[in-house]
Design a protein around this motif. Structure first.
Motif, PDB file in Angstrom:
ATOM      1  N   UNK A  69      27.318  -6.843   4.321  1.00 62.00           N
ATOM      2  CA  UNK A  69      27.068  -6.222   3.016  1.00 62.00           C
ATOM      3  C   UNK A  69      27.444  -7.161   1.871  1.00 62.00           C
ATOM      4  N   UNK A  70      28.498  -7.937   2.059  1.00 65.58           N
ATOM      5  CA  UNK A  70      28.888  -8.913   1.033  1.00 65.58           C
ATOM      6  C   UNK A  70      27.798  -9.965   0.855  1.00 65.58           C
ATOM      7  N   UNK A  71      27.198 -10.415   1.964  1.00 68.34           N
ATOM      8  CA  UNK A  71      26.089 -11.366   1.895  1.00 68.34           C
ATOM      9  C   UNK A  71      24.934 -10.797   1.072  1.00 68.34           C
ATOM     10  N   UNK A  72      24.600  -9.546   1.363  1.00 69.75           N
ATOM     11  CA  UNK A  72      23.484  -8.886   0.663  1.00 69.75           C
ATOM     12  C   UNK A  72      23.779  -8.761  -0.824  1.00 69.75           C
ATOM     13  N   UNK A  73      25.033  -8.400  -1.150  1.00 70.73           N
ATOM     14  CA  UNK A  73      25.403  -8.227  -2.560  1.00 70.73           C
ATOM     15  C   UNK A  73      25.286  -9.528  -3.339  1.00 70.73           C
ATOM     16  N   UNK A  74      25.710 -10.643  -2.735  1.00 69.11           N
ATOM     17  CA  UNK A  74      25.577 -11.934  -3.421  1.00 69.11           C
ATOM     18  C   UNK A  74      24.107 -12.283  -3.648  1.00 69.11           C
ATOM     19  N   UNK A  75      23.272 -12.010  -2.657  1.00 67.84           N
ATOM     20  CA  UNK A  75      21.837 -12.263  -2.817  1.00 67.84           C
ATOM     21  C   UNK A  75      21.217 -11.397  -3.895  1.00 67.84           C
ATOM     22  N   UNK A  76      21.683 -10.154  -4.005  1.00 67.55           N
ATOM     23  CA  UNK A  76      21.134  -9.239  -5.000  1.00 67.55           C
ATOM     24  C   UNK A  76      21.483  -9.683  -6.422  1.00 67.55           C
ATOM     25  N   UNK A  77      22.692 -10.220  -6.584  1.00 69.03           N
ATOM     26  CA  UNK A  77      23.062 -10.744  -7.905  1.00 69.03           C
ATOM     27  C   UNK A  77      22.149 -11.896  -8.298  1.00 69.03           C
ATOM     28  N   UNK A  78      21.761 -12.714  -7.333  1.00 72.30           N
ATOM     29  CA  UNK A  78      20.838 -13.811  -7.610  1.00 72.30           C
ATOM     30  C   UNK A  78      19.463 -13.267  -7.978  1.00 72.30           C
ATOM     31  N   UNK A  79      19.044 -12.194  -7.315  1.00 72.35           N
ATOM     32  CA  UNK A  79      17.756 -11.571  -7.660  1.00 72.35           C
ATOM     33  C   UNK A  79      17.755 -11.155  -9.132  1.00 72.35           C
ATOM     34  N   UNK A  80      18.861 -10.595  -9.592  1.00 69.92           N
ATOM     35  CA  UNK A  80      18.968 -10.219 -11.006  1.00 69.92           C
ATOM     36  C   UNK A  80      18.855 -11.447 -11.909  1.00 69.92           C
ATOM     37  N   UNK A  81      19.460 -12.553 -11.493  1.00 67.04           N
ATOM     38  CA  UNK A  81      19.373 -13.777 -12.291  1.00 67.04           C
ATOM     39  C   UNK A  81      17.960 -14.348 -12.270  1.00 67.04           C
ATOM     40  N   UNK A  82      17.241 -14.145 -11.177  1.00 69.12           N
ATOM     41  CA  UNK A  82      15.838 -14.575 -11.131  1.00 69.12           C
ATOM     42  C   UNK A  82      15.041 -13.830 -12.190  1.00 69.12           C
ATOM     43  N   UNK A  83      15.308 -12.536 -12.315  1.00 66.45           N
ATOM     44  CA  UNK A  83      14.604 -11.717 -13.317  1.00 66.45           C
ATOM     45  C   UNK A  83      15.008 -12.131 -14.726  1.00 66.45           C
ATOM     46  N   UNK A  84      16.304 -12.310 -14.945  1.00 66.56           N
ATOM     47  CA  UNK A  84      16.800 -12.660 -16.274  1.00 66.56           C
ATOM     48  C   UNK A  84      16.320 -14.036 -16.724  1.00 66.56           C
ATOM     49  N   UNK A  85      16.230 -14.987 -15.780  1.00 70.65           N
ATOM     50  CA  UNK A  85      15.863 -16.364 -16.112  1.00 70.65           C
ATOM     51  C   UNK A  85      14.467 -16.713 -15.601  1.00 70.65           C
ATOM     52  N   UNK A  86      13.572 -15.727 -15.628  1.00 70.78           N
ATOM     53  CA  UNK A  86      12.233 -15.929 -15.052  1.00 70.78           C
ATOM     54  C   UNK A  86      11.427 -17.006 -15.762  1.00 70.78           C
ATOM     55  N   UNK A  87      11.828 -17.373 -16.978  1.00 69.88           N
ATOM     56  CA  UNK A  87      11.097 -18.417 -17.709  1.00 69.88           C
ATOM     57  C   UNK A  87      11.674 -19.810 -17.468  1.00 69.88           C
ATOM     58  N   UNK A  88      12.782 -19.875 -16.768  1.00 73.38           N
ATOM     59  CA  UNK A  88      13.433 -21.158 -16.476  1.00 73.38           C
ATOM     60  C   UNK A  88      12.942 -21.651 -15.116  1.00 73.38           C
ATOM     61  N   UNK A  89      11.937 -22.516 -15.113  1.00 73.90           N
ATOM     62  CA  UNK A  89      11.315 -22.951 -13.863  1.00 73.90           C
ATOM     63  C   UNK A  89      12.273 -23.755 -12.991  1.00 73.90           C
ATOM     64  N   UNK A  90      13.113 -24.567 -13.603  1.00 69.18           N
ATOM     65  CA  UNK A  90      14.047 -25.368 -12.819  1.00 69.18           C
ATOM     66  C   UNK A  90      15.030 -24.483 -12.071  1.00 69.18           C
ATOM     67  N   UNK A  91      15.524 -23.459 -12.746  1.00 66.43           N
ATOM     68  CA  UNK A  91      16.481 -22.583 -12.084  1.00 66.43           C
ATOM     69  C   UNK A  91      15.814 -21.730 -11.018  1.00 66.43           C
ATOM     70  N   UNK A  92      14.555 -21.385 -11.223  1.00 62.31           N
ATOM     71  CA  UNK A  92      13.830 -20.616 -10.210  1.00 62.31           C
ATOM     72  C   UNK A  92      13.749 -21.400  -8.896  1.00 62.31           C
TER      73      UNK A  92
END
Length: 478
Positions: A348-371
């Motif tokens: 569950x901890x693994x999943x939670x860390x991945x989910x936080x990254x999913x949120x950052x993907x949405x927040x930084x969707x215009x940053x191609x390098x970070x994607x």
């Protein structure tokens, strides 16, 4: 000039040049450096290199996240740096230990023992999961299982236990082998020692509690119980190290011309005797004590508190390397209670860390390098490999890491509170549900949803707070 040349030259410069590299190797996604002087590495400039997706230091190694291109990049780097490309990962680990304190060395030893066993444990967990599914009474109005109505599946069920038993009941063989491999001693002797702990001549460990009479060896002046240590972890660890140190010590005093005969002989016999007379009973008692404390704590009225703390703190433990200690506890729980309630929280901890990254993907969707960093990191995290997500994204911003820890904590409370048990360790992230015991799969699925939804929401909320704004400003994102 290849497309990696400029980045390789920059990386070499920013880690302090060839003269500062003791050992360099790579894994699936990362370059692993053991540096003579870690202070000479300019972390900020390394992370500004186009191909670099993040850095972190762990177990005495400076690790640079490259991604799937790491193998080609590594070849280019070693040519430019003029450093040897024949150093093994074991060489890197040994060199890294020079930079560790005693606690870090102990954790590294545990990691070296259990890491080679993980593939077998993953397979074993899946096999137990498949066998449990076959045992569900879902036929004939819930009165019969698949193995009751089909001879084929009954045969498959029986056949799969051949593998499951080999992995878990004979686990001490793998442990003693791994120790001899790690210590540089004779590996076949480690295997022999492990077999003597699980020999069919001995009373099976699972039958000790119900046995009316325990067989014994009678030496006239003393009697030694003939008890096996199937699935026992600590007795195998203690015995494995005794054998290795005996062999290493004998090599120093026995002349090389006869060492091939006398070193194995005078190492294996005392080791087996000590294992059954002293270390086995002591190790069994210690293992039972540890597993009973953990299990009692998780199933007590305060189990929710233990779960909350473990779910919250597990990700930071990964940073320090202390998470390797949980492998031994998980395996001991499995031997004592036919399952572990600790491993589901790790998945569950693994999943939670991945989910936080999913949120950052949405927040930084215009940053191609970070994607380019965050999307592969999220995928690998959901499959159980957290380092790219944690070090490449979450720790860099800080607030996603905190959001994931909170989400993991809440999910762990639900998992422990509902009594979720796993058959085995090793299957992490979303596929971790395959290692969960069948009656608990529904509650684990609910816990998974919490570990997905809560970190995503919290990350987006934190991004709008002062904490999130400061993180973006610190990184020059706004």
């Amino acid at each position: 000039m290849s497309k990696y040349t400029n980045d390789a030259k920059q990386l070499l410069e920013h880690v302090g040049g060839s003269e500062n590299i003791s050992v360099v190797t790579h894994c699936a996604t990362r370059m692993r450096f053991v540096l003579k002087d870690a202070n000479k590495a300019d972390v900020k400039k390394v992370e500004e290199i186009g191909l670099v997706k993040g850095t972190f230091t762990q177990a005495g190694q400076f690790q640079v996240i490259i991604g799937n291109e790491v193998s080609s990049f590594y070849n280019e780097f070693t040519q430019i740096a003029g450093v040897s490309d024949v150093a093994s990962k074991d060489d890197a680990k040994e060199a890294a230990k020079q930079n560790m304190n005693w606690l870090q060395r102990m954790i590294a030893h545990l990691a070296d023992i259990f890491t080679p066993l993980i593939p077998a444990l993953v397979v074993g967990g899946l096999i137990l999961g498949f066998r449990n599914v076959m045992e569900i009474k879902m036929m004939s109005d819930g009165t019969q299982s698949l193995i009751d109505v089909s001879q084929f599946w009954a045969g498959v069920h029986s056949f799969l236990w051949l593998i499951g038993e080999a992995i878990f009941h004979f686990l001490p063989v793998g442990i003693t082998w791994a120790i001899s491999r790690k210590m540089g001693t004779t590996q076949i002797l480690g295997i022999v020692l492990g077999i003597t702990l699980v020999s069919p001549q001995l009373l099976n460990a699972y039958g000790v509690a119900g046995a009316t009479e325990i067989p014994f060896w009678d030496f006239g002046f003393a009697q030694v119980d003939m008890i096996g240590y199937q699935a026992q972890v600590i007795p195998a660890i203690l015995a494995g190290f005794v054998l290795s140190y005996l062999e290493l010590g004998l090599r120093k005093v026995i002349p090389s011309v006869v060492s091939m005969i006398f070193v194995p002989f005078f190492a294996i016999i005392p080791a087996v005797l000590i294992a059954h007379v002293v270390l086995g009973p002591i190790g069994w008692a210690i293992g039972s004590w540890i597993s009973n404390i953990v299990y009692s704590g998780l199933t007590s009225a305060f189990g929710w508190l233990f779960a909350a703390l473990f779910g919250f703190a597990y990700a930071p433990l990964v940073i320090t390397g202390l998470h390797h200690m949980t492998n031994a506890i998980d395996l001991q729980l499995m031997s004592e209670f036919d399952g572990t309630n600790l491993w589901p929280m790790i998945a569950l901890s693994n999943i939670a860390q991945g989910s936080a990254v999913v949120a950052m993907i949405i927040l930084n969707r215009k940053d191609e390098k970070e994607q380019q960093v965050s999307i592969p990191a999220a995928i690998s995290c959901y499959l159980g490999v957290t380092e790219p997500a944690m070090f490449g994204i979450n720790l860099k911003y800080t607030f996603p890491f905190l959001a994931a820890m909170i989400g993991s904590s809440i999910a762990a409370i639900i998992s422990v509170g509902s009594g979720v048990m796993a058959n085995s360790i090793g299957v992490g992230g979303i596929p971790g549900i395959l290692s969960i015991q069948v009656p608990d799969m529904l509650m684990f699925a609910i816990s998974m949803l919490v570990a997905i939804i809560v970190p995503i929401i919290l990350t987006m909320v934190f991004a709008k707070t002062k904490m999130g704004v400061n993180a973006y400003e610190r990184l020059g994102k706004r």
